[in-house]
Design an enzyme around this catalytic site. Structure first.
Site, PDB file in Angstrom:
ATOM      1  N   CYS A 219      24.751  17.878  -1.032  1.00 14.55           N
ATOM      2  CA  CYS A 219      23.750  18.247  -2.039  1.00 14.55           C
ATOM      3  C   CYS A 219      23.419  16.970  -2.816  1.00 14.55           C
ATOM      4  CB  CYS A 219      24.290  19.333  -2.959  1.00 14.55           C
ATOM      5  SG  CYS A 219      24.734  20.838  -2.052  1.00 14.55           S
TER       6      CYS A 219
ATOM      7  N   CYS B 252      25.016  16.127  -6.357  1.00 14.94           N
ATOM      8  CA  CYS B 252      26.447  16.369  -6.543  1.00 14.94           C
ATOM      9  C   CYS B 252      27.263  15.147  -6.131  1.00 14.94           C
ATOM     10  CB  CYS B 252      26.882  17.589  -5.734  1.00 14.94           C
ATOM     11  SG  CYS B 252      28.644  17.948  -5.890  1.00 14.94           S
TER      12      CYS B 252
ATOM     13  N   GLY C   1      34.365  20.858  -2.561  1.00 15.47           N
ATOM     14  CA  GLY C   1      34.333  21.545  -1.273  1.00 15.47           C
ATOM     15  C   GLY C   1      33.540  22.831  -1.263  1.00 15.47           C
ATOM     16  N   GLU C   2      33.349  23.367  -0.068  1.00 18.10           N
ATOM     17  CA  GLU C   2      32.620  24.619   0.126  1.00 18.10           C
ATOM     18  C   GLU C   2      33.638  25.684   0.556  1.00 18.10           C
ATOM     19  OE1 GLU C   2      29.632  26.161  -0.378  1.00 18.10           O
ATOM     20  OE2 GLU C   2      30.747  27.789   0.548  1.00 18.10           O
TER      21      GLU C   2
ATOM     22  N   SER D 193      32.344  30.350  -5.550  1.00 17.56           N
ATOM     23  CA  SER D 193      30.979  29.833  -5.568  1.00 17.56           C
ATOM     24  C   SER D 193      30.622  29.229  -4.210  1.00 17.56           C
ATOM     25  CB  SER D 193      30.866  28.757  -6.652  1.00 17.56           C
ATOM     26  OG  SER D 193      29.567  28.215  -6.675  1.00 17.56           O
TER      27      SER D 193
ATOM     28  N   SER E 147      25.143  28.802  -5.773  1.00 19.96           N
ATOM     29  CA  SER E 147      24.522  27.582  -6.283  1.00 19.96           C
ATOM     30  C   SER E 147      23.082  27.561  -5.796  1.00 19.96           C
ATOM     31  CB  SER E 147      25.282  26.360  -5.754  1.00 19.96           C
ATOM     32  OG  SER E 147      26.562  26.320  -6.338  1.00 19.96           O
ATOM     33  N   LEU E 148      22.170  27.983  -6.647  1.00 22.80           N
ATOM     34  CA  LEU E 148      20.793  28.196  -6.194  1.00 22.80           C
ATOM     35  C   LEU E 148      19.921  26.943  -6.388  1.00 22.80           C
ATOM     36  CD1 LEU E 148      18.958  30.349  -4.964  1.00 22.80           C
ATOM     37  CD2 LEU E 148      18.287  30.973  -7.285  1.00 22.80           C
ATOM     38  N   HIS E 149      19.674  26.589  -7.617  1.00 20.41           N
ATOM     39  CA  HIS E 149      19.035  25.308  -7.996  1.00 20.41           C
ATOM     40  C   HIS E 149      17.557  25.155  -7.673  1.00 20.41           C
ATOM     41  CE1 HIS E 149      23.113  24.324  -8.807  1.00 20.41           C
ATOM     42  NE2 HIS E 149      23.452  24.120  -7.560  1.00 20.41           N
TER      43      HIS E 149
ATOM     44  N   ASN F 199      24.856  16.829 -14.857  1.00 25.29           N
ATOM     45  CA  ASN F 199      25.858  15.848 -15.267  1.00 25.29           C
ATOM     46  C   ASN F 199      25.712  14.594 -14.421  1.00 25.29           C
ATOM     47  OD1 ASN F 199      27.370  17.444 -17.225  1.00 25.29           O
ATOM     48  ND2 ASN F 199      27.914  18.711 -15.470  1.00 25.29           N
TER      49      ASN F 199
ATOM     50  N   CYS G  14      30.898  19.832 -13.959  1.00 23.73           N
ATOM     51  CA  CYS G  14      30.368  20.298 -12.676  1.00 23.73           C
ATOM     52  C   CYS G  14      29.767  19.152 -11.894  1.00 23.73           C
ATOM     53  CB  CYS G  14      29.235  21.293 -12.877  1.00 23.73           C
ATOM     54  SG  CYS G  14      29.686  22.792 -13.688  1.00 23.73           S
TER      55      CYS G  14
HETATM   56  N1  SAH Z   1      30.222  24.224  -2.637  1.00 24.31           N
HETATM   57  C1  SAH Z   1      30.316  25.306  -3.601  1.00 24.31           C
HETATM   58  C2  SAH Z   1      31.404  25.070  -4.614  1.00 24.31           C
HETATM   59  C3  SAH Z   1      31.165  23.901  -5.556  1.00 24.31           C
HETATM   60  S1  SAH Z   1      30.639  24.554  -7.071  1.00 24.31           S
HETATM   61  C4  SAH Z   1      28.967  25.496  -4.252  1.00 24.31           C
HETATM   62  O1  SAH Z   1      28.086  24.691  -4.030  1.00 24.31           O
HETATM   63  O2  SAH Z   1      28.776  26.486  -4.947  1.00 24.31           O
HETATM   64  C5  SAH Z   1      30.143  23.190  -7.987  1.00 24.31           C
HETATM   65  C6  SAH Z   1      28.959  23.554  -8.856  1.00 24.31           C
HETATM   66  O3  SAH Z   1      28.529  22.426  -9.625  1.00 24.31           O
HETATM   67  C7  SAH Z   1      27.796  23.970  -8.014  1.00 24.31           C
HETATM   68  O4  SAH Z   1      27.077  24.983  -8.599  1.00 24.31           O
HETATM   69  C8  SAH Z   1      27.005  22.697  -7.981  1.00 24.31           C
HETATM   70  O5  SAH Z   1      25.707  22.967  -7.611  1.00 24.31           O
HETATM   71  C9  SAH Z   1      27.158  22.210  -9.401  1.00 24.31           C
HETATM   72  N2  SAH Z   1      26.878  20.775  -9.525  1.00 24.31           N
HETATM   73  C10 SAH Z   1      27.025  19.844  -8.584  1.00 24.31           C
HETATM   74  N3  SAH Z   1      26.691  18.630  -9.043  1.00 24.31           N
HETATM   75  C11 SAH Z   1      26.322  18.791 -10.324  1.00 24.31           C
HETATM   76  C12 SAH Z   1      25.894  17.893 -11.341  1.00 24.31           C
HETATM   77  N4  SAH Z   1      25.800  16.588 -11.120  1.00 24.31           N
HETATM   78  N5  SAH Z   1      25.607  18.396 -12.557  1.00 24.31           N
HETATM   79  C13 SAH Z   1      25.738  19.714 -12.789  1.00 24.31           C
HETATM   80  N6  SAH Z   1      26.155  20.600 -11.877  1.00 24.31           N
HETATM   81  C14 SAH Z   1      26.425  20.163 -10.646  1.00 24.31           C
END
Ligand code: SAH
Length: 390
Positions: free
Chosen positions: A139, A142, A190-191, A222, A244-246, A321, A364
């Site tokens: 992603c 991330c 991780g996922e 998640s 995690s939609l976004h 973040n 996060c």
């Molecule tokens: N792989 C799973 C579990 C990780 S959850 C998933 O994607 O849901 C981690 C969460 O933090 C996810 O919702 C991800 O989208 C969010 N995240 C990742 N990078 C981020 C960032 N830089 N700032 C804020 N949120 C972030």
């Protein structure tokens, strides 16, 4: 290579005494099997013994077999020769100025992952656990996504993260009142749905009422949207679902969450709607990271309301973040508030997540360890170096 090369590392490794196995993190069945396999407990008594040890390990959190006062002294001694109650090594612990604690846990030489305790979330506090070291998803926003997958964590290693946090909080024995650690979220590295068997076993241990006793209603898994595994997650674990939609359209989501190319939004929502047990008391959490000028317009907020129609949902708006060299900026506060306002008017609770632990890169998406996937030869060398320091 000659057959007589006695300097081969494998020879010295084979001579070393077998390492005592830690019982930390095993399921009930795994614990029973380990006892039988050790030959210390006969098969007929194994269930009873496993139940006894279970309580000491997960309810009392003991780290020494000598404390297991209702186990005979001789057996305690023998157990201590064969097994340990050791937690994995805590390579680092950082405390943020907002009270968030980040643990860097070394599961094996070169295999490290982070977990984060966040006070004042849920009823009292949440532990964010990792399910893999590194990640395969990439992603774009991330930090973990910049670290290649090293390997899946085992159920024992996932449970051990909870044990380490409970040690830190000194929350033994498990109490039912005034707990500081009440919720578990699989939102670390991780996922989780790419490691569902281990996640399922870990949840069984964590939720067990005779032990750590964190109920399944307080465990959230998640996913970035591994669609075929979503029904299985619900059926096997009864955990709460987070997505995690976004983004609200496939073009943008393909870019931010490349997994979307495999499982587009329409398929994702079909799986979400079919998640077992959904209702007002059991809502799906949607995570939506606020990226300046990318996904934060009012039109997108409206599209989100449309997309969620009929889904019992709450939306966590996560201010982006930043991490070193990250390619995005966080949306302005006014923009985030305007976005939340549209969701609220649409009938959805949409708390804006105050960033926690940013100063120690514990928020996060900021988690990342230095672990790299090593070739087998490199791994053996790392293991040897760890066994023979200096
Ligand atoms: N792989 C799973 C579990 C990780 S959850 C998933 O994607 O849901 C981690 C969460 O933090 C996810 O919702 C991800 O989208 C969010 N995240 C990742 N990078 C981020 C960032 N830089 N700032 C804020 N949120 C972030």
């Amino acid at each position: 290579m000659t057959a007589l090369d006695l300097s081969l590392p494998a020879a010295s490794a084979a001579d070393a005494a077998p390492q005592a196995k830690s019982l930390i993190g095993l399921t009930r069945e795994g614990l029973r099997a380990a006892l039988i396999e050790s030959g210390l407990v006969d098969e007929k008594k194994a269930r009873m013994r496993a139940d006894q040890l279970w309580r000491w390990i997960y309810h009392y959190g003991v780290t020494d077999f000598a404390d297991m006062t209702d186990v005979g002294k001789e057996l305690r001694g023998r157990l201590a020769e064969r097994f340990t109650l050791a937690r994995p090594e805590l390579a680092d612990k950082q405390v943020s100025n907002d009270g968030t604690v980040k643990f860097l846990i070394r599961f094996a030489p070169g295999v490290e992952a982070e977990s984060v305790f966040i006070p004042d979330v849920g009823k009292a506090g949440a532990l964010c656990v990792s399910s893999q070291v590194g990640c395969t998803l990439n992603c774009t926003f991330c930090h973990t996504g910049t670290q290649a997958l090293v390997r899946n964590l085992t159920a024992e290693e996932i449970v051990a993260q909870v044990m380490v946090a409970r040690d830190h909080l000194e929350e033994w024995p498990t109490s039912n009142e005034n707990r500081r650690l009440t919720n578990i979220v699989f939102m670390g590295m991780g996922e989780p749905l790419y490691n569902l068997d281990q996640v399922d076993n870990a949840i069984a241990v964590i939720a067990d009422g005779d032990g750590l006793s964190i109920s399944r209603r307080r465990i959230t898994v998640s996913t970035a949207g591994v669609v075929p595994k979503i029904p299985e997650l619900g059926e096997r674990t009864s955990a709460m679902l987070a997505i995690s939609l976004h983004a609200t359209n496939d073009d943008l989501r393909n870019e931010l969450v490349p997994l979307n190319k495999k499982y587009p939004i329409a398929e994702l929502f079909a799986a979400i709607r079919a998640y077992p047990g959904l209702g007002n008391a059991r809502r799906v959490t949607f995570e939506y990271v606020m990226l300046k000028g990318v996904n934060d317009s009012e039109a997108e907020a409206k599209a989100l309301v449309q997309l969620l129609k009929g889904v019992p949902a709450k939306i966590n708006l996560i201010p982006f973040n930043p991490w070193p060299d990250s390619p995005y900026e966080c949306s302005d506060w006014d923009t985030i508030e305007a976005f939340a306002e549209v969701l609220n008017r649409g009938g959805y609770a949409s708390p804006i997540r105050t960033p926690r632990g940013r100063d120690i890169l514990a928020a996060c998406g900021q988690l990342r360890s230095e672990s790299k996937k090593l070739r087998a030869s490199e791994r053996r060398k790392a293991e040897q170096d760890a066994a023979n320091p200096g």
